[in-house]
Scaffold this active site. Structure first.
Site, PDB file in Angstrom:
ATOM      1  N   SER A 127      37.152  43.956  45.103  1.00  0.00           N
ATOM      2  CA  SER A 127      37.897  44.661  44.060  1.00  0.00           C
ATOM      3  C   SER A 127      37.868  46.159  44.306  1.00  0.00           C
ATOM      4  O   SER A 127      36.901  46.693  44.869  1.00  0.00           O
ATOM      5  CB  SER A 127      37.225  44.368  42.718  1.00  0.00           C
ATOM      6  OG  SER A 127      37.675  45.252  41.730  1.00  0.00           O
ATOM      7  N   TYR A 152      29.350  43.372  36.924  1.00  0.00           N
ATOM      8  CA  TYR A 152      30.475  42.784  37.673  1.00  0.00           C
ATOM      9  C   TYR A 152      30.758  43.608  38.923  1.00  0.00           C
ATOM     10  O   TYR A 152      30.818  43.079  40.034  1.00  0.00           O
ATOM     11  CB  TYR A 152      31.737  42.707  36.796  1.00  0.00           C
ATOM     12  CG  TYR A 152      32.979  42.488  37.616  1.00  0.00           C
ATOM     13  CD1 TYR A 152      33.257  41.233  38.144  1.00  0.00           C
ATOM     14  CD2 TYR A 152      33.847  43.550  37.920  1.00  0.00           C
ATOM     15  CE1 TYR A 152      34.381  41.037  38.942  1.00  0.00           C
ATOM     16  CE2 TYR A 152      34.963  43.356  38.712  1.00  0.00           C
ATOM     17  CZ  TYR A 152      35.224  42.106  39.222  1.00  0.00           C
ATOM     18  OH  TYR A 152      36.321  41.922  40.026  1.00  0.00           O
ATOM     19  N   LYS A 156      30.313  42.796  43.199  1.00  0.00           N
ATOM     20  CA  LYS A 156      31.319  42.924  44.276  1.00  0.00           C
ATOM     21  C   LYS A 156      30.762  43.784  45.423  1.00  0.00           C
ATOM     22  O   LYS A 156      30.912  43.445  46.592  1.00  0.00           O
ATOM     23  CB  LYS A 156      32.622  43.520  43.728  1.00  0.00           C
ATOM     24  CG  LYS A 156      33.377  42.556  42.812  1.00  0.00           C
ATOM     25  CD  LYS A 156      33.824  41.289  43.530  1.00  0.00           C
ATOM     26  CE  LYS A 156      34.324  40.215  42.604  1.00  0.00           C
ATOM     27  NZ  LYS A 156      34.549  38.913  43.233  1.00  0.00           N
ATOM     28  N   ASP A 300      36.447  53.062  31.523  1.00  0.00           N
ATOM     29  CA  ASP A 300      37.738  53.071  32.220  1.00  0.00           C
ATOM     30  C   ASP A 300      37.858  54.267  33.158  1.00  0.00           C
ATOM     31  O   ASP A 300      37.569  55.403  32.783  1.00  0.00           O
ATOM     32  CB  ASP A 300      38.901  53.109  31.216  1.00  0.00           C
ATOM     33  CG  ASP A 300      39.386  51.722  30.823  1.00  0.00           C
ATOM     34  OD1 ASP A 300      39.132  50.773  31.593  1.00  0.00           O
ATOM     35  OD2 ASP A 300      40.006  51.586  29.746  1.00  0.00           O
TER      36      ASP A 300
END
Ligand code: UDP
Length: 338
Positions: A127, A152, A156, A300
């Site tokens: 990702s 998360y 990755k 974000d």
């Protein structure tokens, strides 16, 4: 070269679309999935869309013995595409152990079995989250990997590292790490698409559910960012274009000599803001979306989009769809769901 490919998470959102493209390209996908984030009828849909019989095993990828039964039945498989993983950033903060166990545990099972069965070709679902909040919004594969801000994201980064170390240690793997930007859309047939569980975290499923009346209104998370219109900018890529990149990556790995572990960005190279997504969704589907501007969502990134030149050149792959088609297909899919 044998055309069998083991696809973990092959009933999932990106996995199911990739299985279709593998069949189109003459491969014989063998799906491993335990439906924790999908439904058995997706297998029927895959067969309907591809007009082919697909081999399928209902197996948890953390269960090495169960996964080994699949490898034992297909020791001649040409490669493995590994999608099976948890993918919700927010949930990972609440359940870090589950995320590490599942995402990292499954990868270790797959890599160990690939070594035992001497299967060399490996494509991993990574990702753009590995780039964190980049200094410049456009990132290429040389952009530094940053410390993750969620379990998360860290799974990755960790899975990429494990694959790199395994390749360096054994010198047999031919591995491709595919760094996805934001996959959206659904199959043009409207027979396959995303099946979010509960309240969607991602923008486009939230939009389609709002348009359908399942959600009251969409909240735009922040309009005071330093971007074109104040909302976050992402690189939204049609899931079918993303799926095709997996076939290109697998073929590239098969045709390249030596052992390697190479990352590729998979995006369109174009940044789109949240408001642009909403406006395009309204225009292409001829409807009005109920939305309001709300506060920023924690974690974000302001803006990020891909420099995908490497994938374009080396994999000989480019995106065929734009966001307009992706948002039309996403809505067509949503309308078929009960
Ligand atoms: N977003 C939003 N409202 C929502 C869901 C997402 O405004 O209900 C925004 C989010 O802040 C981000 C963009 O949509 O700027 C894409 O978010 P998503 O969760 O789909 O993907 P991410 O880029 O976070 O992986």
């Amino acid at each position: 070269m044998n055309k069998k490919v083991i696809v973990t998470g092959g009933a999932g959102y990106i996995g199911s679309h990739t299985v279709i493209e593998l069949i189109h390209a003459g491969f014989e996908p063998i799906i491993i999935d335990d439906f924790r984030n999908s439904k058995p009828w997706i297998i029927d849909r895959i067969q309907e869309v591809s007009d082919a019989k697909v081999l399928f095993y209902e197996v948890d990828c953390q269960d090495k013995d169960a996964v080994e039964t699949v490898f034992k039945a297909h020791p001649d498989a040409a490669g493995v595409i590994h999608f099976a993983a948890y993918k919700a950033v927010g949930e990972s903060v609440d359940k870090p152990i589950a995320y590490y166990q599942n995402n990292v545990g499954s990868l270790c099972v797959i890599l160990e079995l690939m070594e035992t069965y001497k299967i060399q070709h490996f494509v991993f679902s990574s990702s753009c989250t590995v780039y964190g909040e980049p200094k410049s919004p456009i990132v290429d594969e040389l952009t530094p990997i940053q410390k993750a801000t969620s379990p998360y994201g860290d799974t990755k980064i960790t899975c990429e590292k494990i694959t790199e170390f395994e390749q360096a240690s054994k010198g047999t793997l031919k591995a491709i790490l595919l760094r996805y930007f934001n996959p959206i859309g659904a199959h043009e047939s409207a027979k396959l698409g995303e099946l979010p569980q509960g309240i969607p975290n991602n923008l486009v499923p939230y939009i389609t559910q709002t348009a359908k009346g399942i959600r009251k209104e969409l909240t735009v998370f922040g309009s005071d960012y330093n971007t074109i219109d104040g909302t976050n900018v992402r690189d939204y890529i049609h899931v079918v274009d993303l799926a095709k990149a997996h076939v290109a990556a697998l073929n590239y790995a098969i045709n390249k000599s030596g052992s390697f572990c190479e990352p590729f960005n998979l995006g369109t190279g174009k940044g789109t803001s949240v408001l642009e997504i909403i406006q395009t969704f309204e225009t292409v589907n001829n409807l009005k979306l109920n939305y309001k501007i709300g506060p920023r969502r924690a974690g974000d990134v302001e803006q990020i989009y891909a420099n995908a030149n490497k994938a374009n050149k080396v994999l000989n792959w480019t995106c065929q769809y734009g966001i307009a088609e992706a948002l039309e297909h996403a809505w067509n899919w949503e309308k078929t769901l009960n």
